[in-house]
Motif scaffolding. Structure first.
Motif, PDB file in Angstrom:
ATOM      1  N   LEU A  53     -10.018   9.675   9.322  1.00  0.00           N
ATOM      2  CA  LEU A  53      -8.562   9.523   9.279  1.00  0.00           C
ATOM      3  C   LEU A  53      -8.166   8.175   8.700  1.00  0.00           C
ATOM      4  N   SER A  54      -8.844   7.119   9.155  1.00  0.00           N
ATOM      5  CA  SER A  54      -8.483   5.767   8.732  1.00  0.00           C
ATOM      6  C   SER A  54      -8.989   5.435   7.336  1.00  0.00           C
ATOM      7  N   SER A  55      -9.890   6.242   6.801  1.00  0.00           N
ATOM      8  CA  SER A  55     -10.439   5.958   5.477  1.00  0.00           C
ATOM      9  C   SER A  55      -9.676   6.677   4.366  1.00  0.00           C
ATOM     10  N   GLN A  56      -8.734   7.543   4.744  1.00  0.00           N
ATOM     11  CA  GLN A  56      -7.938   8.250   3.737  1.00  0.00           C
ATOM     12  C   GLN A  56      -6.873   7.307   3.177  1.00  0.00           C
ATOM     13  N   SER A  57      -6.731   7.314   1.869  1.00  0.00           N
ATOM     14  CA  SER A  57      -5.747   6.436   1.237  1.00  0.00           C
ATOM     15  C   SER A  57      -4.362   7.078   1.261  1.00  0.00           C
ATOM     16  N   ASN A  58      -3.339   6.230   1.286  1.00  0.00           N
ATOM     17  CA  ASN A  58      -1.955   6.683   1.223  1.00  0.00           C
ATOM     18  C   ASN A  58      -1.360   6.095  -0.044  1.00  0.00           C
ATOM     19  N   GLN A  59      -1.271   6.917  -1.100  1.00  0.00           N
ATOM     20  CA  GLN A  59      -0.891   6.399  -2.414  1.00  0.00           C
ATOM     21  C   GLN A  59       0.539   5.868  -2.435  1.00  0.00           C
ATOM     22  N   GLU A  60       1.435   6.498  -1.677  1.00  0.00           N
ATOM     23  CA  GLU A  60       2.823   6.025  -1.666  1.00  0.00           C
ATOM     24  C   GLU A  60       2.919   4.632  -1.052  1.00  0.00           C
ATOM     25  N   VAL A  61       2.243   4.436   0.064  1.00  0.00           N
ATOM     26  CA  VAL A  61       2.263   3.126   0.715  1.00  0.00           C
ATOM     27  C   VAL A  61       1.560   2.092  -0.160  1.00  0.00           C
ATOM     28  N   GLU A  62       0.455   2.483  -0.775  1.00  0.00           N
ATOM     29  CA  GLU A  62      -0.277   1.551  -1.628  1.00  0.00           C
ATOM     30  C   GLU A  62       0.581   1.123  -2.817  1.00  0.00           C
ATOM     31  N   SER A  63       1.354   2.051  -3.378  1.00  0.00           N
ATOM     32  CA  SER A  63       2.235   1.723  -4.496  1.00  0.00           C
ATOM     33  C   SER A  63       3.301   0.713  -4.056  1.00  0.00           C
ATOM     34  N   LEU A  64       3.865   0.918  -2.857  1.00  0.00           N
ATOM     35  CA  LEU A  64       4.853  -0.021  -2.331  1.00  0.00           C
ATOM     36  C   LEU A  64       4.229  -1.401  -2.090  1.00  0.00           C
ATOM     37  N   LEU A  65       2.999  -1.419  -1.605  1.00  0.00           N
ATOM     38  CA  LEU A  65       2.324  -2.688  -1.338  1.00  0.00           C
ATOM     39  C   LEU A  65       2.096  -3.481  -2.624  1.00  0.00           C
ATOM     40  N   VAL A  66       1.737  -2.773  -3.695  1.00  0.00           N
ATOM     41  CA  VAL A  66       1.543  -3.446  -4.985  1.00  0.00           C
ATOM     42  C   VAL A  66       2.860  -4.063  -5.448  1.00  0.00           C
ATOM     43  N   GLU A  67       3.952  -3.302  -5.307  1.00  0.00           N
ATOM     44  CA  GLU A  67       5.261  -3.813  -5.710  1.00  0.00           C
ATOM     45  C   GLU A  67       5.688  -4.983  -4.824  1.00  0.00           C
ATOM     46  N   LEU A  68       5.387  -4.887  -3.539  1.00  0.00           N
ATOM     47  CA  LEU A  68       5.726  -5.970  -2.608  1.00  0.00           C
ATOM     48  C   LEU A  68       4.959  -7.245  -2.957  1.00  0.00           C
ATOM     49  N   LEU A  69       3.680  -7.103  -3.256  1.00  0.00           N
ATOM     50  CA  LEU A  69       2.881  -8.276  -3.621  1.00  0.00           C
ATOM     51  C   LEU A  69       3.414  -8.922  -4.887  1.00  0.00           C
ATOM     52  N   SER A  70       3.755  -8.108  -5.882  1.00  0.00           N
ATOM     53  CA  SER A  70       4.294  -8.648  -7.129  1.00  0.00           C
ATOM     54  C   SER A  70       5.583  -9.426  -6.880  1.00  0.00           C
TER      55      SER A  70
END
Length: 205
Positions: A118-135
């Motif tokens: 369960l914890s190893s599955q990626s969440n692409q929507e959240v990951e996309s937001l995180l990339v934008e947040l970091l930028s």
């Protein structure tokens, strides 16, 4: 001294709003501040709304901890319940204490693997937001005179540079390594005692 600290805090707060920047850069900084706040909220909200978990039989879950050091019955009352297929089931969220206990203590290797995955599955929507947040945060940090967000976030910490943080964590790891190795060996022996198997068997779920 108190007045000086108040003045320094006020100056930093104003600089964070971009008051020292040319008008165009100041407007960009203000827009980034708003965007950073919105993105951070969206990441948290989406992570919570898309939390993963499993519906598990209450009886099967209880049996999975027989003869272990974890008393799962103390936690069953805190879990969401339903009846399905003539049995009571409980919902185990991926970041719950029960999920962690399953991975660490449950005797059923297939159950441990299901929960671990369960914890190893990626969440692409959240990951996309995180990339934008970091930028956005990188742009904010640079507008405030810092190399990047890491340097900015450490500005008031005991370890003021990311390199100092990395050095500290490396020292901590080296100091803990012997104890970790000893504990892993102890866990391996416990696993072999419960499930059988050779000395080379690992601790993976």
């Amino acid at each position: 001294e108190e007045e000086r600290r108040v003045f320094v805090a006020m100056r930093e707060a104003m600089e964070q709003q971009g008051v020292h920047l040319p008008e165009g850069e100041r407007e960009m900084a203000i827009a980034n501040i708003k965007m950073e706040s919105e993105l951070a909220y969206d990441v948290i909200a989406m992570s919570r709304s898309q939390q993963r978990g499993l519906w598990l039989s209450s009886d099967a879950l209880t049996k999975a901890f027989d003869a272990t050091d974890f008393d799962v019955t103390k936690h069953l009352g805190t879990l969401q319940r339903r009846h399905s297929g003539g049995e009571e089931q409980v919902y185990v969220a991926e970041d719950s204490s029960v999920a962690r206990a399953i991975v660490n203590y449950a005797k059923d290797p297939k159950l441990r693997e299901r929960v671990f995955n369960l914890s190893s599955q990626s969440n692409q929507e959240v990951e996309s937001l995180l990339v934008e947040l970091l930028s956005t945060r990188q742009q904010l940090a640079q507008s405030r005179g810092y190399q990047n967000w890491n340097h900015y976030s450490q500005r008031e910490g005991i370890l003021r540079q990311p390199s100092q943080v990395e050095g500290f964590l490396s020292d901590v790891l080296e100091g803990l390594r012997p104890g970790i190795a000893c504990e892993l060996e102890t866990l391996s022996r416990m696993k072999r005692a419960v499930e059988g198997g050779g000395k080379g068997d690992g601790l993976m779920p």
